[in-house]
Write an enzyme that holds these catalytic residues in place. Structure first.
Site, short mmCIF file in Angstrom:
data_model
loop_
_atom_site.label_atom_id
_atom_site.label_comp_id
_atom_site.label_asym_id
_atom_site.label_seq_id
_atom_site.Cartn_x
_atom_site.Cartn_y
_atom_site.Cartn_z
N THR A 59 -3.13 7.19 -1.41
CA THR A 59 -3.43 5.82 -0.63
C THR A 59 -5.19 5.51 -0.07
O THR A 59 -5.78 6.17 0.47
CB THR A 59 -2.77 5.74 0.48
OG1 THR A 59 -1.86 5.93 -0.01
CG2 THR A 59 -2.96 4.37 0.94
N CYS A 108 7.13 6.96 0.69
CA CYS A 108 7.27 8.11 1.95
C CYS A 108 6.44 7.96 2.73
O CYS A 108 5.90 6.81 2.97
CB CYS A 108 6.61 9.61 1.86
SG CYS A 108 5.08 9.94 1.00
N GLU A 118 3.70 -4.07 -4.13
CA GLU A 118 4.42 -3.23 -3.32
C GLU A 118 4.74 -4.07 -2.64
O GLU A 118 4.06 -4.58 -1.62
CB GLU A 118 4.57 -1.83 -2.92
CG GLU A 118 5.89 -1.51 -2.19
CD GLU A 118 5.32 0.58 -1.93
OE1 GLU A 118 6.13 0.84 -0.97
OE2 GLU A 118 4.23 0.78 -2.73
N ASP A 153 4.71 8.02 -4.85
CA ASP A 153 3.48 8.02 -3.91
C ASP A 153 4.60 8.72 -2.29
O ASP A 153 4.99 8.13 -1.48
CB ASP A 153 3.97 6.12 -3.43
CG ASP A 153 3.05 6.16 -2.70
OD1 ASP A 153 2.26 6.70 -2.51
OD2 ASP A 153 3.57 5.15 -1.50
N LYS A 201 12.97 5.49 -0.29
CA LYS A 201 12.42 6.37 0.63
C LYS A 201 13.59 7.13 1.50
O LYS A 201 14.51 6.59 1.80
CB LYS A 201 11.43 5.72 1.62
CG LYS A 201 10.03 5.44 1.27
CD LYS A 201 9.35 4.45 2.41
CE LYS A 201 7.85 4.00 1.38
NZ LYS A 201 7.22 2.99 2.91
N ASP A 224 -0.52 -2.82 -2.58
CA ASP A 224 0.16 -2.99 -1.18
C ASP A 224 0.39 -3.82 0.21
O ASP A 224 -0.46 -2.75 1.04
CB ASP A 224 0.72 -1.35 -0.66
CG ASP A 224 1.93 -1.59 0.19
OD1 ASP A 224 2.89 -1.98 0.50
OD2 ASP A 224 2.42 -0.65 0.58
N LYS A 253 -3.23 3.27 -4.25
CA LYS A 253 -2.13 2.76 -4.12
C LYS A 253 -3.79 2.00 -2.77
O LYS A 253 -3.67 2.68 -1.69
CB LYS A 253 -1.18 3.13 -3.20
CG LYS A 253 -0.75 2.22 -2.62
CD LYS A 253 0.63 2.32 -1.52
CE LYS A 253 2.15 2.45 -1.82
NZ LYS A 253 2.71 2.82 -1.38
N ASP A 307 1.94 11.11 -1.37
CA ASP A 307 0.54 12.00 0.09
C ASP A 307 0.69 11.89 1.79
O ASP A 307 0.14 12.30 1.71
CB ASP A 307 -0.01 10.75 -0.99
CG ASP A 307 -0.44 9.75 0.02
OD1 ASP A 307 0.00 9.04 0.32
OD2 ASP A 307 -1.56 8.44 0.04
N LYS A 359 -3.87 -0.28 -0.14
CA LYS A 359 -3.54 -1.85 0.95
C LYS A 359 -4.15 -2.76 1.68
O LYS A 359 -5.16 -1.89 1.84
CB LYS A 359 -3.24 -0.52 2.72
CG LYS A 359 -2.43 0.50 2.16
CD LYS A 359 -1.01 -0.25 2.48
CE LYS A 359 0.10 1.84 2.37
NZ LYS A 359 1.06 1.17 3.05
#
Length: 330
Positions: free
Chosen positions: A125, A274, A201, A296, A246, A175, A148, A298, A150
């Site tokens: 991320t 997670c 996402e 995902d 999740k 995301d 990913k 991490d 953000k």
């Protein structure tokens, strides 16, 4: 034989702040659960999430309320009716899986007919920040296979370009954590396609899912906050092409397995994700990720010091923690 159950709140400092559109985390606050039967103990962990009205205190109270049933030997299937989906049930359910594996001297993966367990390519991320700082953060992830990014509704194009310029070849998940609306999502479609985005996402608030009906994205949309458990999954097919599972949302591995099987029947692509957590949360999720398209996971990589025997990154892949952490006999 009666069981014993205990729980406690733990706080695990992060090595650096984790920023998303809703705020900043500097520690992973988790609830640890241990269920003991005779000489055997099973452990589980959950991350309460304020987005769903959860706190460590409220989750601890849920676990305490279910204590008598757990001590009297309730099964995992019965637990699905006793406790609602969410963090509290996740910790209890995963502790039950671990306990059962140790009593039977059979690792969880063998019970799931998933052998051998393989290391997983996980998304790494890039947290939300200014475009310049996100580019700096991306420098540390060069060579990653899956990232990913953000973002929120403030300069998302500049942030995405800044990261993509540093990491041009990795598969990229975007995301926004519910911070966009459908108009912004539509406006950004050409850019998302240009940047070779793998999927987006949860771009919009889950309460606005209906605005996606009839929308034909150039890049797939993945339901995260909109997808909790098997109930309601069919309705998501009108709005999303993927789901993010999740265990803190499903309420444990037992429901997670049901959800992934039903999602396959409905032709969803699947990611297992997670919260920011320790390897005790990640171990059961890694078992589920063996059956998914993307991972995902991490979360523990943000922890300054993880649990002993936790996950490791080897040759760009996430290796499972030792069985001593979760999942069966040593």
């Amino acid at each position: 034989m009666l069981r014993q159950i205990r729980s406690r709140i733990e706080s695990w400092p992060l090595s650096s702040p984790f920023r998303i559109s809703r705020g900043v985390k500097t520690a992973a606050d988790v609830v640890f659960v241990e269920i003991t039967q005779g000489d055997f103990s099973g452990r589980g962990e959950c991350v309460p999430y304020l987005r769903y009205g959860e706190t460590c205190e409220s989750v601890s109270a849920q676990i305490e309320k279910a204590g008598d049933a757990i001590r009297n030997g309730i099964t995992r299937d019965e637990l699905l009716s006793l406790m609602p989906p969410g963090a509290a049930r996740n910790a209890v359910d995963c502790a039950m899986w671990d306990l059962e594996a140790k009593i039977a001297a059979t690792p969880v993966n063998r019970s799931l007919n998933v052998e051998p367990l393989r290391s997983i390519t996980t998304a790494l991320t890039v947290g939300l920040d200014t475009p310049e700082k996100m580019a700096d953060a991306a420098q540390r992830l060069k060579g990653s296979a899956l990232i990913k990014v953000k973002v929120d509704n403030n300069m998302p194009a500049a942030c995405l370009r800044a990261v993509r310029n540093i990491i041009p070849d990795a598969a990229m998940i975007v995301d926004p954590n519910e911070s966009w609306d459908v108009d912004l999502l539509e406006k950004l479609q050409p850019l998302l396609l240009e940047l070779q985005t793998t999927f987006v996402e949860q771009p919009i608030p889950s309460e606005q899912d209906a605005t996606l009906k009839g929308f034909a994205p150039l890049v797939p949309n993945c339901a995260d906050e909109s997808c909790h458990s098997t109930a309601g999954l069919e309705a998501l097919a009108e709005h999303y092409q993927m789901i993010n599972i999740k265990l803190d949302k499903t309420g444990g591995l037992t429901e997670g397995l049901r959800l992934i099987n039903r999602a396959r029947e409905l032709n969803f692509d699947i990611m297992v994700g997670c919260m920011v957590c320790t390897s005790l949360s990640i171990a059961p999720a890694l078992h589920l990720a063996q059956m998914a398209d993307y991972a995902d996971l991490d979360g523990p990589l943000w922890i300054a010091k993880d649990r002993d025997g936790g996950v490791t990154m080897v040759d760009g892949k996430l290796n499972l923690p030792q069985n001593a952490v979760w999942g069966g006999p040593n």
